[in-house]
Design a protein around this motif. Structure first.
Motif, PDB file in Angstrom:
ATOM      1  N   GLU A 145      -3.616   4.774   0.007  1.00 37.84           N
ATOM      2  CA  GLU A 145      -4.062   4.581  -1.372  1.00 37.84           C
ATOM      3  C   GLU A 145      -4.147   3.090  -1.673  1.00 37.84           C
ATOM      4  O   GLU A 145      -3.170   2.352  -1.500  1.00 37.84           O
ATOM      5  CB  GLU A 145      -3.094   5.261  -2.336  1.00 37.84           C
ATOM      6  CG  GLU A 145      -3.516   5.165  -3.796  1.00 37.84           C
ATOM      7  CD  GLU A 145      -2.554   5.887  -4.710  1.00 37.84           C
ATOM      8  OE1 GLU A 145      -2.773   7.081  -4.995  1.00 37.84           O
ATOM      9  OE2 GLU A 145      -1.562   5.240  -5.134  1.00 37.84           O
TER      10      GLU A 145
ATOM     11  N   ASP B 250      -4.943   0.131  -4.419  1.00 36.49           N
ATOM     12  CA  ASP B 250      -5.167  -0.318  -5.785  1.00 36.49           C
ATOM     13  C   ASP B 250      -6.365  -1.274  -5.791  1.00 36.49           C
ATOM     14  O   ASP B 250      -6.806  -1.721  -4.724  1.00 36.49           O
ATOM     15  CB  ASP B 250      -3.918  -1.036  -6.315  1.00 36.49           C
ATOM     16  CG  ASP B 250      -2.757  -0.078  -6.514  1.00 36.49           C
ATOM     17  OD1 ASP B 250      -3.012   1.094  -6.816  1.00 36.49           O
ATOM     18  OD2 ASP B 250      -1.597  -0.519  -6.324  1.00 36.49           O
TER      19      ASP B 250
ATOM     20  N   LYS C 205      -7.769   3.552  -8.424  1.00 30.32           N
ATOM     21  CA  LYS C 205      -7.220   3.769  -7.092  1.00 30.32           C
ATOM     22  C   LYS C 205      -8.248   4.468  -6.200  1.00 30.32           C
ATOM     23  O   LYS C 205      -8.941   5.379  -6.638  1.00 30.32           O
ATOM     24  CB  LYS C 205      -5.943   4.613  -7.170  1.00 30.32           C
ATOM     25  CG  LYS C 205      -4.773   3.919  -7.883  1.00 30.32           C
ATOM     26  CD  LYS C 205      -3.563   4.827  -7.910  1.00 30.32           C
ATOM     27  CE  LYS C 205      -2.402   4.177  -8.677  1.00 30.32           C
ATOM     28  NZ  LYS C 205      -1.864   3.013  -7.957  1.00 30.32           N
ATOM     29  N   LYS C 206      -8.325   4.050  -4.957  1.00 33.40           N
ATOM     30  CA  LYS C 206      -9.227   4.651  -3.979  1.00 33.40           C
ATOM     31  C   LYS C 206      -8.444   4.952  -2.705  1.00 33.40           C
ATOM     32  O   LYS C 206      -7.348   4.437  -2.486  1.00 33.40           O
ATOM     33  CB  LYS C 206     -10.393   3.702  -3.657  1.00 33.40           C
ATOM     34  CG  LYS C 206     -11.269   3.359  -4.860  1.00 33.40           C
ATOM     35  CD  LYS C 206     -12.000   4.592  -5.388  1.00 33.40           C
ATOM     36  CE  LYS C 206     -12.845   4.251  -6.596  1.00 33.40           C
ATOM     37  NZ  LYS C 206     -13.551   5.443  -7.137  1.00 33.40           N
ATOM     38  N   HIS C 207      -9.023   5.812  -1.871  1.00 32.99           N
ATOM     39  CA  HIS C 207      -8.320   6.258  -0.671  1.00 32.99           C
ATOM     40  C   HIS C 207      -9.189   6.085   0.571  1.00 32.99           C
ATOM     41  O   HIS C 207     -10.391   6.354   0.544  1.00 32.99           O
ATOM     42  CB  HIS C 207      -7.901   7.731  -0.802  1.00 32.99           C
ATOM     43  CG  HIS C 207      -6.986   7.985  -1.949  1.00 32.99           C
ATOM     44  ND1 HIS C 207      -7.453   8.185  -3.237  1.00 32.99           N
ATOM     45  CD2 HIS C 207      -5.621   8.055  -2.012  1.00 32.99           C
ATOM     46  CE1 HIS C 207      -6.422   8.384  -4.045  1.00 32.99           C
ATOM     47  NE2 HIS C 207      -5.301   8.305  -3.327  1.00 32.99           N
TER      48      HIS C 207
ATOM     49  N   ASN D 159     -10.614  -2.195  -1.679  1.00 33.33           N
ATOM     50  CA  ASN D 159     -10.993  -1.441  -2.872  1.00 33.33           C
ATOM     51  C   ASN D 159     -11.602  -2.398  -3.897  1.00 33.33           C
ATOM     52  O   ASN D 159     -10.900  -3.229  -4.471  1.00 33.33           O
ATOM     53  CB  ASN D 159      -9.761  -0.742  -3.455  1.00 33.33           C
ATOM     54  CG  ASN D 159     -10.072   0.016  -4.739  1.00 33.33           C
ATOM     55  OD1 ASN D 159     -11.232   0.185  -5.112  1.00 33.33           O
ATOM     56  ND2 ASN D 159      -9.031   0.482  -5.407  1.00 33.33           N
TER      57      ASN D 159
ATOM     58  N   ILE E 142       0.834  -1.199   0.000  1.00 37.80           N
ATOM     59  CA  ILE E 142       0.000   0.000   0.000  1.00 37.80           C
ATOM     60  C   ILE E 142       0.871   1.252   0.000  1.00 37.80           C
ATOM     61  O   ILE E 142       1.977   1.271   0.535  1.00 37.80           O
ATOM     62  CB  ILE E 142      -0.943   0.026   1.223  1.00 37.80           C
ATOM     63  CG1 ILE E 142      -0.130  -0.104   2.526  1.00 37.80           C
ATOM     64  CG2 ILE E 142      -1.960  -1.107   1.133  1.00 37.80           C
ATOM     65  CD1 ILE E 142      -0.962   0.024   3.779  1.00 37.80           C
ATOM     66  N   ASP E 143       0.356   2.288  -0.641  1.00 38.75           N
ATOM     67  CA  ASP E 143       0.973   3.605  -0.603  1.00 38.75           C
ATOM     68  C   ASP E 143       0.216   4.463   0.401  1.00 38.75           C
ATOM     69  O   ASP E 143      -0.975   4.242   0.664  1.00 38.75           O
ATOM     70  CB  ASP E 143       0.945   4.249  -1.986  1.00 38.75           C
ATOM     71  CG  ASP E 143       1.736   3.443  -3.008  1.00 38.75           C
ATOM     72  OD1 ASP E 143       2.854   3.013  -2.677  1.00 38.75           O
ATOM     73  OD2 ASP E 143       1.236   3.243  -4.126  1.00 38.75           O
TER      74      ASP E 143
ATOM     75  N   GLU F  80      -6.871  -4.288  -3.263  1.00 38.09           N
ATOM     76  CA  GLU F  80      -5.981  -4.147  -2.116  1.00 38.09           C
ATOM     77  C   GLU F  80      -6.803  -3.894  -0.859  1.00 38.09           C
ATOM     78  O   GLU F  80      -7.869  -3.290  -0.904  1.00 38.09           O
ATOM     79  CB  GLU F  80      -4.986  -3.008  -2.321  1.00 38.09           C
ATOM     80  CG  GLU F  80      -3.750  -3.407  -3.087  1.00 38.09           C
ATOM     81  CD  GLU F  80      -2.685  -2.325  -3.093  1.00 38.09           C
ATOM     82  OE1 GLU F  80      -1.531  -2.645  -3.408  1.00 38.09           O
ATOM     83  OE2 GLU F  80      -3.011  -1.151  -2.797  1.00 38.09           O
TER      84      GLU F  80
END
Length: 265
Positions: free
Chosen positions: A21, A23, A88-90, A83, A6-7, A26
């Motif tokens: 963030e 993917d 990409k979702k946050h 997600n 994860i970012d 994830e």
């Protein structure tokens, strides 16, 4: 890699939150109640146990994992955020009180971190959250936070929270650091750890620092905090009016009401 990669991005200074963030497909796991906000197409699910993919034993394994969390004083449940969208979702998770959020890459510290039971905030899916028993019985009976601590195992990112100012100390082999038990946030798995009596009746009774401290011996890395929540809570409780509610501490009227024992309407 067994963990989801994860970012993240940290926001704020003294009241931080971490934005993660995700993917597609994830997942991040977090303590129940730590969510601040999340975007659409993120599925939230409450689970038993540690949140690790390799938890075995079906229902009994999950119950055992949940039981271990109860021993540390944490909730029976954890929450996963996945997600399920195509982009990409946050999702963001907030610190519970003033301090710093510390990102920990477990792959850089031999896959294991030992931390205070209330410092864990969130982690990549696949990180196992368990308990760490100290070998010496005296640590358990007298150490408070010392005997049973959480351990985070895996090779992904984890986020822990420290109250006030966080300090990182790298211990050389044989180097010793003595820390107030409440001020210890986390340490790497190679640190030798024990609880020791302060010594001296006068110091123990009137020193105001508690009866025991943590003795940490290197090699390894230690993270400490300047303001444990227990210390903050005790100061707030001591300053609170006996009948509840503020009487305006900084004003003459507030002092007058306090002297007369009256209640403000």
């Amino acid at each position: 890699m067994n963990n989801h990669e994860i970012d993240y991005k940290l926001h704020g200074d003294d009241m931080q939150f971490v934005e993660i963030e995700l993917d597609p497909q994830e997942t991040v796991i977090a303590e129940a109640g730590s969510l601040m906000m999340m975007e659409d197409q993120i599925r939230m699910e409450t689970i038993f146990g540690s949140g690790s993919d390799d938890q075995q034993g079906g229902l009994m394994g999950k119950l055992l994992g949940a039981g271990k969390r109860v021993i540390t004083g944490e909730s029976l449940f954890m929450t996963t955020f996945t997600n399920e969208g195509s982009g990409k979702k946050h999702a963001s998770f907030a610190a519970p009180y003033p301090g710093k959020i510390i990102p920990m890459d477990l792959s850089e510290i031999n896959g294991k971190l030992i931390c205070q039971k209330d410092s864990f905030l969130a982690a990549a899916k696949g990180v196992a959250i368990g308990i760490e028993f100290q070998k010496k019985v005296g640590t358990g009976f007298f150490g408070g936070e010392g005997f049973i601590m959480q351990k985070l195992e895996g090779d992904g990112m984890a986020f822990v929270h420290a109250g006030g100012t966080m300090y990182k100390k790298v211990l050389e082999p044989g180097e010793t650091l003595r820390v107030d038990t409440g001020c210890l946030v986390a340490m790497t798995g190679d640190v030798d750890y024990n609880i020791e009596f302060i010594g001296g009746v006068k110091t123990a009774l009137f020193g105001g620092e508690g009866l025991f401290f943590a003795t940490l011996r290197g090699p390894g890395t230690v993270w400490t905090q300047s303001l444990p929540f227990s210390r903050l809570a005790s100061r707030v409780f001591a300053a609170a009016p006996e009948k509840g509610g503020s009487q305006g501490e900084g004003s003459i009227a507030g002092g007058l009401f306090g002297l007369l024992g009256g209640d403000r309407k």
